[in-house]
Design a protein around this motif. Structure first.
Motif, PDB file in Angstrom:
ATOM      1  N   TYR A  34       0.848  -1.182   0.000  1.00  0.00           N
ATOM      2  CA  TYR A  34       0.000   0.000   0.000  1.00  0.00           C
ATOM      3  C   TYR A  34       0.891   1.242   0.000  1.00  0.00           C
ATOM      4  N   ALA A  97     -11.883  -0.600   2.749  1.00  0.00           N
ATOM      5  CA  ALA A  97     -12.928  -0.737   1.739  1.00  0.00           C
ATOM      6  C   ALA A  97     -12.795  -2.109   1.073  1.00  0.00           C
ATOM      7  N   GLY A  99     -14.464  -4.448  -1.926  1.00  0.00           N
ATOM      8  CA  GLY A  99     -15.385  -4.566  -3.053  1.00  0.00           C
ATOM      9  C   GLY A  99     -16.001  -5.951  -3.094  1.00  0.00           C
ATOM     10  N   ARG A 106     -22.419  -4.983  -8.116  1.00  0.00           N
ATOM     11  CA  ARG A 106     -21.216  -4.590  -7.391  1.00  0.00           C
ATOM     12  C   ARG A 106     -21.587  -3.681  -6.226  1.00  0.00           C
ATOM     13  N   GLU A 108     -19.525  -1.665  -2.614  1.00  0.00           N
ATOM     14  CA  GLU A 108     -18.312  -1.424  -1.841  1.00  0.00           C
ATOM     15  C   GLU A 108     -18.709  -1.163  -0.398  1.00  0.00           C
ATOM     16  N   THR A 110     -17.266  -1.141   3.940  1.00  0.00           N
ATOM     17  CA  THR A 110     -16.094  -0.799   4.754  1.00  0.00           C
ATOM     18  C   THR A 110     -15.978  -1.771   5.914  1.00  0.00           C
ATOM     19  N   THR A 148     -12.508  -7.922  -3.094  1.00  0.00           N
ATOM     20  CA  THR A 148     -11.298  -7.193  -3.442  1.00  0.00           C
ATOM     21  C   THR A 148     -10.985  -6.153  -2.379  1.00  0.00           C
ATOM     22  N   GLY A 150      -9.534  -2.655  -1.081  1.00  0.00           N
ATOM     23  CA  GLY A 150      -9.418  -1.333  -1.667  1.00  0.00           C
ATOM     24  C   GLY A 150      -8.759  -0.343  -0.728  1.00  0.00           C
ATOM     25  N   ALA A 151      -9.247   0.883  -0.751  1.00  0.00           N
ATOM     26  CA  ALA A 151      -8.645   1.958   0.040  1.00  0.00           C
ATOM     27  C   ALA A 151      -8.739   1.654   1.536  1.00  0.00           C
ATOM     28  N   ALA A 176      -3.823   3.582  -0.027  1.00  0.00           N
ATOM     29  CA  ALA A 176      -4.409   2.943  -1.203  1.00  0.00           C
ATOM     30  C   ALA A 176      -3.450   1.882  -1.699  1.00  0.00           C
ATOM     31  N   GLU A 182      -1.520  -4.110  -8.447  1.00  0.00           N
ATOM     32  CA  GLU A 182      -2.565  -4.393  -9.429  1.00  0.00           C
ATOM     33  C   GLU A 182      -2.592  -5.883  -9.746  1.00  0.00           C
ATOM     34  N   THR A 185      -4.983  -7.720  -5.473  1.00  0.00           N
ATOM     35  CA  THR A 185      -5.846  -7.284  -4.378  1.00  0.00           C
ATOM     36  C   THR A 185      -7.085  -8.154  -4.190  1.00  0.00           C
TER      37      THR A 185
END
Length: 531
Positions: A34, A97, A99, A106, A108, A110, A148, A150-151, A176, A182, A185
């Motif tokens: 990250y 986050a 996904g 879809r 998202e 937390t 997935t 995420g942030a 992030a 890439e 994740t």
């Protein structure tokens, strides 16, 4: 949002029939690179995500993972910029986050975690391991479900050796996935039901992230770090903004008298907070909210409406759950609430004046007493770019008469004058919610990137419904029975109710947002009743 946000981690079924193999568990252990935006600039960090979850489940089965942790390792170069010279320890809360995708649907969410304070190292990296309960997820369709990472937001609260807070008292760090993360994740690819392809849920292969003491050439995307964010009831909820309707709706009739709305504000001058009863949460949790509510209620028999005074409501927000249904992804949050006035579950006493039987002026002091749990059930349908919200508030409330005057003459109603049972409303789901209770419905639309319209739990707004006032009992003193008189004058069905809830105060966060809460952690927004 800190400690009270939406959190979800998912694991569902392989292709094997439920009766063929005993359900086991699959462990996820992913170490990901990250980039965190720190006061000293962007720094690389390692984020390790671990969890244990069922290896399969049937369609429609509730899934609840266990042993969920998020560990953040910040490099030595970042430690000095994170704390003040007086800082000896630091406490962390994280918001990851996640996904969730199945077919074309879809969402998202937390995933939140908290940690006990850890000592600030004299040298070397700072390792912060957080954990927290993860809500369940239910899917009503077959197909591969992909999770997935995420942030990530990390909230840090440094403290001195004596336990006192430092200045500044808190710091938020936005992280992030690094560019070289890439394709790495994905936390799990989970086949759901017999029609899905693939085998058992899989975790990403172990990986060694690049060294964490070198910064990338470009900074990571930045998240807001100026203040904590209130716990939303759904993604896209208004943050720190009262969500009132942009067009006025129909309300109760203007007849009747009660507490008058606050006076209009003078343009160009700061508006002081209107007077309101105390609204203190004695033992807050990370999920604790508080809010004021007020409004009008019709009394159809008396052809008038009476104001319900500004009342304190204490809310314990539940952990949201995701459900995949035919019409889309639903975010379900079940909360509980109670009125609070001088230590009792009731509204403040309020005065009502009507023309009884059309010609006799009657004034009474009333109070609404809560006789059981108040539930707040929110259902948000996630439809990009808009999210549609429905919230049902169910409350068992008895109407109590404290005193009365008829044409200026006191009428002794006795100490126990009240409705014989709670107020009742039409219940859309009587099997699931039996018994007598008031039902109010709030509808909202949450447009991504803009303020919410209508009602949202954390933003407030209008709640409406109709109520039947039951017959009265135990009214009168000195052998005089006033039950039939009050029942004939007041009791009956189809009394329209419109209540306005203000913006909630995130009581349980370490530093409550100043546009939500007063310095002593009471709701800042005091709503006005709307007809």
């Amino acid at each position: 949002m800190r400690g009270a946000t939406i959190a979800a981690f998912v694991a569902l079924a392989p292709l094997l029939p439920a009766a063929a193999v005993a359900v086991g568990t699959v462990e996820v252990d992913a170490a990901l690179p990250y980039v965190c935006t720190l006061p000293s600039g962007p720094q690389r960090a390692t984020v390790r995500i671990t969890a244990a979850f069922p290896e399969r489940a049937s369609v429609g089965e509730e899934i609840r993972p266990a042993d969920v942790t998020t560990t953040v390792e910040l490099p030595a170069a970042a430690v000095a910029g994170l704390t003040t010279p007086r800082a000896a320890a630091v406490r962390a809360e994280t918001r990851l986050a996640v996904g969730v995708a199945q077919h074309e649907q879809r969402a998202e969410t937390t995933w939140s975690g908290t940690a006990q304070p850890v000592a600030v190292p004299a040298e070397g990296p700072l390792v912060l391991a957080t954990s927290g309960d993860v809500p369940s997820l239910t899917t009503g369709a077959e197909g591969e479900l992909v999770l997935t990472a995420g942030a990530l937001a990390v909230d840090l609260a440094p403290s001195a050796a004596d336990g006192a807070a430092t200045t500044p008292p808190s710091l938020s760090v936005a992280c992030a996935p690094a560019p070289d993360a890439e394709g790495r994740t994905v936390l799990a690819r989970v086949p759901v039901g017999a029609g899905a392809s693939g085998g058992t849920p899989s975790a990403p292969p172990p990986s060694t992230p690049p060294p964490s003491d070198t910064a990338p050439s470009s900074p990571a995307p930045s998240l807001p770090t100026d203040r904590p964010v209130p716990p939303p009831s759904a993604p896209g909820a208004t943050r720190g903004t009262s969500a009132v309707p942009k067009t006025p709706g129909a309300g109760p009739r203007p007849e009747g008298r009660g507490l008058a709305p606050a006076e209009e504000e003078t343009p160009g001058t700061p508006a002081p907070r209107p007077d309101a009863p105390p609204c203190i949460t004695e033992k807050p949790t990370p999920m604790s909210l508080s809010a004021y509510i007020t409004g009008y209620s019709n009394v159809r028999k008396l052809n008038g409406a009476n104001v319900i005074p500004v009342s304190c409501t204490l809310i314990e927000q539940g952990l949201p759950e995701i459900e995949f249904r035919e019409d889309g992804i639903h975010l379900i949050t079940k909360s509980v609430a109670r009125f609070s006035y001088e230590g009792r579950a009731q509204t403040p006493p309020f005065r009502a004046t009507f023309l009884t039987f059309g010609f006799t002026p009657t004034t009474a002091t009333l109070v609404l007493e809560q006789t059981g749990p108040m539930t707040v059930d929110s259902d948000v349908l996630l439809i990009f770019p808009d999210n549609l919200s429905e919230t049902y508030v169910r409350a068992p409330l008895v109407l109590r008469v404290l005193d009365a005057q008829v044409n200026g003459t006191p009428l002794d109603v006795g100490p126990d004058c009240r409705t014989e049972k709670p107020l009742t409303s039409p219940e859309p789901d009587p099997v699931k919610y039996p018994g007598d209770h008031l039902v109010l419905l709030g509808k909202g639309q949450l447009i991504n990137g803009t303020d919410a319209e209508g009602y949202v739990l954390t933003g407030g707004g209008p709640l409406t419904g109709t109520v039947t006032i039951p017959p009265f009992k135990d009214c009168g003193a000195g052998g005089e029975d006033l039950d039939r008189l009050l029942t004939a004058a007041i009791s009956g069905p189809d009394n329209y109710v419109k209540q306005i809830q203000g913006q909630t105060c995130s009581v349980g966060v370490e530093v409550p947002p100043p546009d939500q809460c007063t310095e002593d952690r009471q709701p800042l927004v005091v709503p006005k009743p709307e007809r």
